[in-house]
Design an enzyme around this catalytic site. Structure first.
Site, mmCIF file in Angstrom:
data_model
loop_
_atom_site.group_PDB
_atom_site.id
_atom_site.type_symbol
_atom_site.label_atom_id
_atom_site.label_comp_id
_atom_site.label_asym_id
_atom_site.label_seq_id
_atom_site.Cartn_x
_atom_site.Cartn_y
_atom_site.Cartn_z
ATOM 1 N N GLY A 258 40.948 50.400 34.646
ATOM 2 C CA GLY A 258 40.992 50.374 33.101
ATOM 3 C C GLY A 258 43.122 50.757 32.673
ATOM 4 O O GLY A 258 42.986 50.521 31.713
ATOM 5 N N PRO A 301 42.008 48.308 39.328
ATOM 6 C CA PRO A 301 41.996 47.640 38.485
ATOM 7 C C PRO A 301 41.043 45.847 38.117
ATOM 8 O O PRO A 301 40.272 45.720 38.693
ATOM 9 C CB PRO A 301 43.136 46.881 38.322
ATOM 10 N N CYS A 375 26.518 31.033 13.590
ATOM 11 C CA CYS A 375 25.801 31.776 12.618
ATOM 12 C C CYS A 375 26.197 33.160 11.876
ATOM 13 O O CYS A 375 24.945 34.086 12.037
ATOM 14 C CB CYS A 375 24.031 31.098 12.323
HETATM 15 C C1 LIG Z 1 34.971 48.644 34.450
HETATM 16 C C2 LIG Z 1 35.412 49.438 35.259
HETATM 17 C C3 LIG Z 1 36.474 49.448 36.086
HETATM 18 C C4 LIG Z 1 37.707 48.313 35.177
HETATM 19 O O1 LIG Z 1 37.943 48.351 34.083
HETATM 20 P P1 LIG Z 1 39.173 48.240 33.677
HETATM 21 O O2 LIG Z 1 40.064 48.081 32.545
HETATM 22 O O3 LIG Z 1 39.126 46.533 33.595
HETATM 23 O O4 LIG Z 1 40.429 47.806 34.479
HETATM 24 C C5 LIG Z 1 36.798 49.505 37.539
HETATM 25 N N1 LIG Z 1 35.961 50.949 37.670
HETATM 26 C C6 LIG Z 1 34.964 51.146 36.810
HETATM 27 C C7 LIG Z 1 33.708 52.288 37.874
HETATM 28 C C8 LIG Z 1 34.187 50.424 36.525
HETATM 29 O O5 LIG Z 1 32.864 50.487 35.085
#
Ligand SMILES: *Cc1c(COP(=O)(O)O)cnc(C)c1O
Length: 447
Positions: A258, A301, A375
């Site tokens: 995240g 990440p 479209c």
């Molecule tokens: C989507 C996700 C991530 C990665 O999230 P990012 O925002 O791309 O870093 C990591 N772990 C899980 C379980 C996810 O669903």
């Protein structure tokens, strides 16, 4: 040339003496000529450097606590065999969440021990494939999965290493985060009401399961490290509560992904080194308060590794001035892709920047809206941007920050074939995911 903010462009991007955008020593015009447009252009060195930066920053931050860190690249951001090899080369592991992602990891030769498997609705086939390949961990997402994975492991006469996904009540993304006690979303098992504790006890009761630890992922595009700190605290408290009730201190805690990035000049991503230090400090402090040893930490990440490594190269087609009610003119700049290669603006209202790639222009900027060829009037790449007033059909437009959730979320809307991904490195370029063709699309249509 100063139109390239280093916070949003891959690190090898520059303007050549003639003003042409170059990446990895290769000119954007040459890339367009060789591979066509649209295309995603990924700077391999940039991607690898971001992967390494995560591993090194977190290892360094946790070393004083005596804790090891595993970095799992979240494959859903963008996965192909080349990328799976890059992250493996850089000492990262790989998260997958479907049979398709797992198949790519396997084809790339990623060892099972370095693969994690997620998903809130894993199929029997996905569980079987994961166990047969010997993945290092399966992240259970519900109490129902405890018995399903335990039974599948029992059938094979093996022990499955699992974690439990926890919903911590912390939700984050963008510039804010909220922490609540109760949960109303599909992932994980909530800490609230002792649900997570009960599920963990359920896992411990199944000898076919080895409980590695607890896992969470609180959101995406997070700018505020406080969200990770609040999450770490809740996770460590849960770990201590489990130890108090069962005597089992699980060895691992996964804090998810995240990490936010900057998509436009002036935006601030989450600085990884500072985030790693802040999170490590919190983990150290909380473990000391709780009187528990520091666990092995993992993070996941995706966006922050893949996103900034890549730009999309489009060709400008129709340029159409539209007079607005207040008399001002908005230039609609149509490109040869759009919502099929970048659904994020229409899904999330995401904002991007762009530059003309084939030349520098000294023309006065005008208000533009960059739109796709689909479209759908909502098929917008960039809602509002100032671009040089002489932008014209045939120009190349580069949109940075499209490496994550671009190719991986691309569709065939309007039966538009998906563009290729071209990797550049040290003056060479190669296709790592080829362009889809109309023949590919027709091959699916069996009448
Ligand atoms: C989507 C996700 C991530 C990665 O999230 P990012 O925002 O791309 O870093 C990591 N772990 C899980 C379980 C996810 O669903």
């Amino acid at each position: 040339m100063t139109d390239l903010d280093s916070a949003v462009w891959p690190m090898s991007v520059s303007r050549s003496a003639e003003g042409v955008l170059a990446i990895g020593g290769t000119d954007a015009r040459a890339l367009a000529a060789e591979y066509g447009t649209p295309q995603w252009v990924v700077d391999e060195a940039d991607f690898r450097a971001r992967a390494t930066a995560f591993r090194e920053s977190f290892e360094a931050a946790f070393a004083p606590l005596g804790a090891a860190v595993d970095v799992y690249y979240a494959g859903k951001a963008f996965l192909c065999t080349a990328v799976a090899r890059w992250v493996s080369d850089e000492g990262l592991r790989l998260d997958t969440c479907t049979a398709g992602e797992l198949a790519v990891a396997i084809r790339a030769g990623v060892p099972g021990a370095h693969i994690g498997v997620h998903g809130n609705n894993k199929s029997d086939g996905e569980i079987a494939r994961a166990l047969d390949y010997g993945v290092g961990r399966i992240v259970l997402d519900s109490t129902a999965e405890i018995a399903r994975v335990a039974d599948a492991a029992a059938e094979r006469g093996i022990r499955a290493a699992v974690m439990l996904r926890i919903t911590t009540g912390v939700h984050a993304g963008g510039h804010e985060f909220v922490a609540t006690a109760h949960e109303d979303q599909k992932f994980g098992v909530s800490i609230a009401g002792g649900q997570a504790l009960a599920a963990l006890q359920g896992i411990l009761a199944r000898p076919e399961l080895e409980l590695l630890g607890i896992h969470c992922h609180i959101g995406s595009q997070i700018q505020d490290v406080a969200a990770f700190e609040a999450t770490a605290r809740r996770m460590l408290e849960l770990r201590a509560a489990l130890a108090a009730t069962t005597g089992v201190l699980v060895p691992e805690v996964d804090l998810g992904g995240g990490y936010g990035i900057s998509y436009r000049p002036g935006e601030r991503g989450l600085p990884i080194e500072l985030a790693a230090q802040a999170i490590a400090e919190t983990v150290g402090t909380v473990c000391q308060e709780l009187g528990t040893p520091v666990p092995r930490i993992s993070i996941e990440p995706g966006r922050a590794i893949a996103g900034p490594s890549t730009f999309t190269l489009y060709r400008v087609g129709v340029v159409k001035p539209v007079t607005l009610e207040d008399g001002t003119v908005r230039m609609y700049v149509s490109v040869d892709g759009g919502m099929s290669d970048n659904p994020r603006p229409i899904m999330y209202g995401s904002e991007y920047t762009a530059v003309i790639a084939n030349r520098v222009s000294r023309a006065a900027p005008v208000l533009c809206r960059v739109v796709g060829k689909h479209c759908e009037s909502g098929d917008i790449v960039i809602r509002d941007i100032q671009l040089p007033g002489d932008i014209a059909p045939g120009d190349l437009l580069a949109v940075p920050g499209t490496g994550a959730y671009g190719r991986s979320m691309a569709s065939n809307y309007n039966l538009v074939p998906r563009p290729p991904v071209v990797a550049v490195r040290e003056h060479t370029s190669r296709v790592i995911v080829r362009r889809e063709t109309v023949a590919d699309l027709l091959a699916l249509d069996v009448g």
